[in-house]
Design a protein around this motif. Structure first.
Motif, short mmCIF file in Angstrom:
data_model
loop_
_atom_site.label_atom_id
_atom_site.label_comp_id
_atom_site.label_asym_id
_atom_site.label_seq_id
_atom_site.Cartn_x
_atom_site.Cartn_y
_atom_site.Cartn_z
N ARG A 1 134.75 10.64 79.69
CA ARG A 1 134.73 9.38 78.93
C ARG A 1 135.19 9.59 77.49
O ARG A 1 135.87 8.74 76.92
CB ARG A 1 133.33 8.78 78.95
CG ARG A 1 132.85 8.34 80.33
CD ARG A 1 133.69 7.22 80.90
NE ARG A 1 133.25 6.87 82.25
CZ ARG A 1 133.87 6.01 83.04
NH1 ARG A 1 134.98 5.41 82.63
NH2 ARG A 1 133.42 5.75 84.26
N ALA A 2 134.83 10.72 76.89
CA ALA A 2 135.26 11.00 75.52
C ALA A 2 136.78 11.08 75.44
O ALA A 2 137.40 10.54 74.51
CB ALA A 2 134.64 12.31 75.04
N ILE A 3 137.40 11.72 76.44
CA ILE A 3 138.87 11.82 76.47
C ILE A 3 139.49 10.44 76.73
O ILE A 3 140.44 10.02 76.06
CB ILE A 3 139.32 12.83 77.54
CG1 ILE A 3 138.89 14.26 77.17
CG2 ILE A 3 140.83 12.75 77.75
CD1 ILE A 3 139.60 14.85 75.98
N MET A 4 138.95 9.72 77.70
CA MET A 4 139.50 8.41 78.07
C MET A 4 139.45 7.41 76.92
O MET A 4 140.34 6.57 76.77
CB MET A 4 138.76 7.86 79.29
CG MET A 4 139.04 8.61 80.58
SD MET A 4 137.88 8.20 81.91
CE MET A 4 138.28 6.48 82.20
N GLU B 1 146.12 16.29 71.83
CA GLU B 1 146.63 16.90 73.06
C GLU B 1 145.52 17.54 73.91
O GLU B 1 145.80 18.13 74.96
CB GLU B 1 147.69 17.97 72.73
CG GLU B 1 148.84 17.48 71.87
CD GLU B 1 149.62 16.36 72.53
OE1 GLU B 1 149.81 16.43 73.76
OE2 GLU B 1 150.03 15.42 71.83
N THR B 2 144.29 17.47 73.45
CA THR B 2 143.19 18.11 74.18
C THR B 2 143.00 17.46 75.55
O THR B 2 142.91 16.23 75.66
CB THR B 2 141.87 18.01 73.39
OG1 THR B 2 142.04 18.62 72.11
CG2 THR B 2 140.73 18.72 74.13
N THR B 3 142.93 18.29 76.58
CA THR B 3 142.70 17.77 77.93
C THR B 3 141.21 17.80 78.25
O THR B 3 140.42 18.49 77.58
CB THR B 3 143.44 18.61 78.98
OG1 THR B 3 142.86 19.93 79.00
CG2 THR B 3 144.92 18.71 78.67
N ALA B 4 140.83 17.08 79.30
CA ALA B 4 139.44 17.09 79.74
C ALA B 4 139.02 18.50 80.15
O ALA B 4 137.88 18.92 79.90
CB ALA B 4 139.24 16.11 80.89
N GLY B 5 139.94 19.24 80.77
CA GLY B 5 139.62 20.61 81.19
C GLY B 5 139.36 21.52 80.00
O GLY B 5 138.43 22.34 80.02
N THR C 1 126.02 4.71 73.99
CA THR C 1 127.00 4.34 75.01
C THR C 1 126.70 5.12 76.28
O THR C 1 126.01 6.15 76.24
CB THR C 1 128.46 4.64 74.57
OG1 THR C 1 128.58 6.04 74.30
CG2 THR C 1 128.85 3.85 73.34
N TYR C 2 127.21 4.63 77.40
CA TYR C 2 126.91 5.24 78.70
C TYR C 2 128.19 5.71 79.38
O TYR C 2 129.18 4.98 79.45
CB TYR C 2 126.15 4.27 79.59
CG TYR C 2 124.73 4.06 79.11
CD1 TYR C 2 123.72 4.93 79.48
CD2 TYR C 2 124.43 3.01 78.26
CE1 TYR C 2 122.43 4.76 79.01
CE2 TYR C 2 123.13 2.83 77.78
CZ TYR C 2 122.14 3.71 78.17
OH TYR C 2 120.86 3.55 77.70
N ALA C 3 128.14 6.94 79.87
CA ALA C 3 129.28 7.55 80.55
C ALA C 3 129.06 7.49 82.05
O ALA C 3 128.51 8.41 82.66
CB ALA C 3 129.45 9.01 80.10
N ALA C 4 129.47 6.38 82.64
CA ALA C 4 129.27 6.19 84.08
C ALA C 4 130.04 7.25 84.86
O ALA C 4 131.11 7.72 84.44
CB ALA C 4 129.73 4.80 84.49
N LYS C 5 129.49 7.62 86.00
CA LYS C 5 130.12 8.62 86.86
C LYS C 5 131.51 8.17 87.28
O LYS C 5 131.75 6.99 87.56
CB LYS C 5 129.25 8.85 88.10
CG LYS C 5 129.74 9.97 89.00
CD LYS C 5 128.77 10.18 90.15
CE LYS C 5 129.24 11.30 91.06
NZ LYS C 5 128.31 11.52 92.19
N ILE C 6 132.45 9.11 87.30
CA ILE C 6 133.82 8.81 87.72
C ILE C 6 134.01 9.31 89.15
O ILE C 6 133.81 10.49 89.44
CB ILE C 6 134.84 9.49 86.78
CG1 ILE C 6 134.69 8.92 85.37
CG2 ILE C 6 136.26 9.31 87.29
CD1 ILE C 6 135.49 9.64 84.32
N ASP C 7 134.38 8.42 90.05
CA ASP C 7 134.54 8.79 91.46
C ASP C 7 135.84 9.54 91.69
O ASP C 7 136.82 9.30 91.02
CB ASP C 7 134.51 7.54 92.35
CG ASP C 7 133.13 6.88 92.32
OD1 ASP C 7 132.12 7.61 92.22
OD2 ASP C 7 133.08 5.64 92.38
#
Length: 207
Positions: free
Chosen positions: A124-127, A160-164, A201-207
């Motif tokens: 969520r932080a990246i998105m 440029e930071t990726t989620a990984g 804020t809430y970081a809902a699970k990503i399917d």
């Protein structure tokens, strides 16, 4: 003095935390993880990264589907842990579990709380284009990531930071911050602070 620890976690983020505990002077007496699930082409049941690491180290592993059962709660209490460390475990901890360890349960959460409570704070932080993230070590209570903050440390998120990349940075930071928190916990130097009411804020699970 070494603490007697029960560790609860499942994915690679939690595996990094568990490895740091194994390498420390603390005693990991049991690991709780998610049950093995079908994965890959053959849909063979595959244990979680945390499960595999614990098994390789000869640590007792338990994989209950729920902790609401009184027998599971009694088995947990019988471990007589000083503290339970939770990192991306995926199960709600009922009050009897939270109350069982002598010094309570602490959570390694991959955000600067109260921003991004919930299951997917890194993604969520990246998105959302956040420019900063971090790790919060918090005391656990029955609410979803609502417990008091014990320690916190931040990292910058570049364009440029990726989620990984953020995942790996926060896992390493979380491991270091947790060991610092446990050292302070042993000698009574942790000062819990309530989370701010603003900025939740809430970081809902990503399917």
């Amino acid at each position: 003095m070494a603490l007697k620890i029960v560790f609860m976690g499942a994915p690679d983020f939690a595996r990094t935390i568990l490895q740091a505990l194994i390498d420390s002077n603390h005693d990991v007496v049991c690991v709780y993880s998610q049950p093995p699930r079908p994965a890959g082409r053959g849909k063979q049941e595959r244990p979680t990264p945390v499960h595999l690491l614990a098994e390789a180290q000869g640590i007792l592993v338990r994989t209950p589907v729920s902790l609401k059962d009184s027998a599971e709660q009694a088995a947990f209490a019988a471990l007589k842990a000083d503290v339970a460390v939770v990192a991306a475990y995926g199960l709600i901890l009922p009050k009897p579990i939270l109350d069982a360890p002598r010094k309570g349960c602490v959570n390694v959460h991959a955000s600067l709380l109260p921003r991004w409570r919930g299951a997917a704070p890194i993604q969520r932080a990246i998105m959302e284009g956040d420019t900063e993230s971090g790790v919060t070590i918090m005391g656990m209570e029955e609410g979803l990531d609502t417990g008091p903050m014990l320690l916190m440390s931040g990292v910058d998120i570049g364009p440029e930071t990726t989620a990984g990349e953020l995942h790996d940075a926060l896992a390493d930071l979380g491991a270091r911050l947790l060991l610092d928190a446990l050292d302070r916990l042993e000698v009574g130097l942790l000062k819990p602070r309530p989370q701010p009411l603003a900025g939740v804020t809430y970081a809902a699970k990503i399917d």
